[in-house]
Design a protein around this motif. Sequence first.
Motif, PDB file in Angstrom:
ATOM      1  N   PRO A 116     -39.118   2.346  -1.016  1.00 52.44           N
ATOM      2  CA  PRO A 116     -38.651   2.722  -2.359  1.00 52.44           C
ATOM      3  C   PRO A 116     -38.968   1.664  -3.416  1.00 52.44           C
ATOM      4  N   LEU A 117     -38.969   0.388  -3.011  1.00 49.62           N
ATOM      5  CA  LEU A 117     -39.328  -0.675  -3.954  1.00 49.62           C
ATOM      6  C   LEU A 117     -40.800  -0.583  -4.342  1.00 49.62           C
ATOM      7  N   ILE A 118     -41.639  -0.204  -3.389  1.00 49.45           N
ATOM      8  CA  ILE A 118     -43.060  -0.021  -3.672  1.00 49.45           C
ATOM      9  C   ILE A 118     -43.258   1.125  -4.660  1.00 49.45           C
ATOM     10  N   LEU A 119     -42.516   2.227  -4.450  1.00 49.57           N
ATOM     11  CA  LEU A 119     -42.613   3.369  -5.357  1.00 49.57           C
ATOM     12  C   LEU A 119     -42.172   2.979  -6.767  1.00 49.57           C
ATOM     13  N   GLU A 120     -41.084   2.246  -6.848  1.00 55.17           N
ATOM     14  CA  GLU A 120     -40.593   1.827  -8.157  1.00 55.17           C
ATOM     15  C   GLU A 120     -41.603   0.927  -8.859  1.00 55.17           C
ATOM     16  N   ALA A 121     -42.219   0.000  -8.084  1.00 57.26           N
ATOM     17  CA  ALA A 121     -43.217  -0.890  -8.679  1.00 57.26           C
ATOM     18  C   ALA A 121     -44.430  -0.104  -9.159  1.00 57.26           C
ATOM     19  N   ALA A 122     -44.833   0.914  -8.390  1.00 61.19           N
ATOM     20  CA  ALA A 122     -45.975   1.740  -8.799  1.00 61.19           C
ATOM     21  C   ALA A 122     -45.664   2.495 -10.090  1.00 61.19           C
ATOM     22  N   GLU A 123     -44.444   2.965 -10.214  1.00 64.31           N
ATOM     23  CA  GLU A 123     -44.037   3.679 -11.429  1.00 64.31           C
ATOM     24  C   GLU A 123     -44.071   2.769 -12.657  1.00 64.31           C
ATOM     25  N   ASN A 124     -43.700   1.495 -12.417  1.00 60.62           N
ATOM     26  CA  ASN A 124     -43.597   0.546 -13.533  1.00 60.62           C
ATOM     27  C   ASN A 124     -44.866  -0.258 -13.771  1.00 60.62           C
ATOM     28  N   GLY A 125     -45.869  -0.072 -12.899  1.00 60.23           N
ATOM     29  CA  GLY A 125     -47.104  -0.829 -13.031  1.00 60.23           C
ATOM     30  C   GLY A 125     -46.943  -2.295 -12.683  1.00 60.23           C
ATOM     31  N   THR A 126     -45.994  -2.594 -11.770  1.00 56.41           N
ATOM     32  CA  THR A 126     -45.746  -3.972 -11.344  1.00 56.41           C
ATOM     33  C   THR A 126     -46.004  -4.108  -9.854  1.00 56.41           C
ATOM     34  N   LYS A 127     -45.734  -5.277  -9.304  1.00 54.39           N
ATOM     35  CA  LYS A 127     -45.878  -5.521  -7.861  1.00 54.39           C
ATOM     36  C   LYS A 127     -44.561  -6.068  -7.329  1.00 54.39           C
ATOM     37  N   VAL A 128     -44.294  -5.814  -6.052  1.00 50.97           N
ATOM     38  CA  VAL A 128     -43.098  -6.326  -5.397  1.00 50.97           C
ATOM     39  C   VAL A 128     -43.519  -7.074  -4.140  1.00 50.97           C
ATOM     40  N   ASP A 129     -42.831  -8.155  -3.822  1.00 49.03           N
ATOM     41  CA  ASP A 129     -43.108  -8.916  -2.600  1.00 49.03           C
ATOM     42  C   ASP A 129     -42.028  -8.627  -1.571  1.00 49.03           C
ATOM     43  N   PHE A 130     -42.454  -8.482  -0.297  1.00 46.79           N
ATOM     44  CA  PHE A 130     -41.486  -8.343   0.800  1.00 46.79           C
ATOM     45  C   PHE A 130     -42.131  -8.852   2.078  1.00 46.79           C
ATOM     46  N   ASP A 131     -41.290  -9.169   3.036  1.00 48.17           N
ATOM     47  CA  ASP A 131     -41.729  -9.697   4.327  1.00 48.17           C
ATOM     48  C   ASP A 131     -42.039  -8.532   5.250  1.00 48.17           C
ATOM     49  N   ILE A 132     -43.212  -8.553   5.864  1.00 48.74           N
ATOM     50  CA  ILE A 132     -43.602  -7.463   6.771  1.00 48.74           C
ATOM     51  C   ILE A 132     -42.608  -7.309   7.918  1.00 48.74           C
ATOM     52  N   ASN A 133     -41.942  -8.393   8.302  1.00 48.79           N
ATOM     53  CA  ASN A 133     -40.969  -8.353   9.397  1.00 48.79           C
ATOM     54  C   ASN A 133     -39.548  -8.545   8.883  1.00 48.79           C
ATOM     55  N   GLU A 134     -39.272  -7.992   7.697  1.00 47.21           N
ATOM     56  CA  GLU A 134     -38.010  -8.319   7.034  1.00 47.21           C
ATOM     57  C   GLU A 134     -36.777  -7.854   7.801  1.00 47.21           C
TER      58      GLU A 134
END
Length: 443
Positions: A110-128
Amino acid sequence: MKYFFETYGCQMNSAESAALALACRERGWTEAQDGLNADLVLINTCSVRQTAERRTLSRIAHYAGYKKRKHKFTLVIAGCMAQRLGEKLKKMYHPHVDYVMGTFARSSFPLILEAAENGTKVDFDINENAVFSFSNLHHEESMFRSFVPIMHGCNNFCSYCIVPYVRGREVSRDPQNIAQEIRLVGERGVREITLLGQNVNSYLWKENIGFSALLKIAAIEAEKAGISWIRFLSANPANFSPDTIEVMAANRVFCRHLHLPVQSASDNVLKAMNRGYTAGHFLELVRKIRSAMPEITISTDIMVGFPGETEEDVRQTLNLMEEVKFLYSYMYHFNPREGTKAFDLPDRISEEIKLERLSRVIALQEKHTAELLKKRIGSTETVLVEGISRKNADELITRTEKDEMVAVPGPGSMIGSFGRLTFSSLKGNTLRSKEIKKICPGV
């Protein structure tokens, strides 16, 4: 905003893609007809075999190239290959791959979707997430069949298998959540569900609800929800209990087909594979299953060319095939996966010998499949109508509870309905019928 998914590999990947697509729709996104017109493209990957990874790498390169030349969109790589290779994938296709989302990081979507909507990027840990979390719903919109994951991961560590390394240890899902999902998909008109797990019959919830107990719960909920058929994948022969056979036999909601991977009939090879059973155990299990459910069909997985395999080992596998007579088999040769114990085993079999051995296994299976299906001509069965034939727009493709495919003339309005028909002939591996009678409303 529009999304487009490409999903490779197992049914669990399909279920997880359906859950991610639901997350898109809940935010008001719609599905694109193809990836070239989407705002977000997600490739859900598989690492079971090298061929699957090569195909996926080709698709990533395709989208990375398109993104470079013509179109700006968010490119997400998910699934087992993302878990295995991690940030290496981003480096390989930098800067065109935006996110690598492993099997434990789906909560970040959902954070990725929100970033795509806003034209931004989000960082997260692949093994979070240290513990895998299940989605509440895995239903693909407007479908009359649905996957229902009940557990995730595997503790068996078969020596050739990458799954425990990319999916992690076994995690069983709360039976109340499973029951709730069965009710939800029933409300959406689902006719058939498949309970999913990498090692589905090792399900155990808080040490008091095992797989057979869960099957009883699923049967009760399916009946309440109007779901007529239940299947499950994939069962390990080492974990298949007498209680499971008893529950299946007592409840006709369970389809009379079982996928039971044997892999090999050589005890030496099975031990080297760390499968946890012998050929004798497998044959006895099949005998008990068929004694309780004489009408059941059985399919399997067969691997040839495992390191150290001899001609005698192959002969034993062919003999077991003759004894069991599987309806069909997924047949393949050993494919070394880096990181597994079998990757470093000596006595590798040459590609030429592996292919020759595989050809014998395939020929015998084709013979058995044809024999079993020919015996079915003249029988009458209930089928679930799956869709329109790709070869003839006037024909429906249907499937029996025994997992036999049947082609029959009929209207597209019957898709998603149950019908009764009589097998009149056989063409290839597809039974044919002259007419079908609807016995259930359509979806």
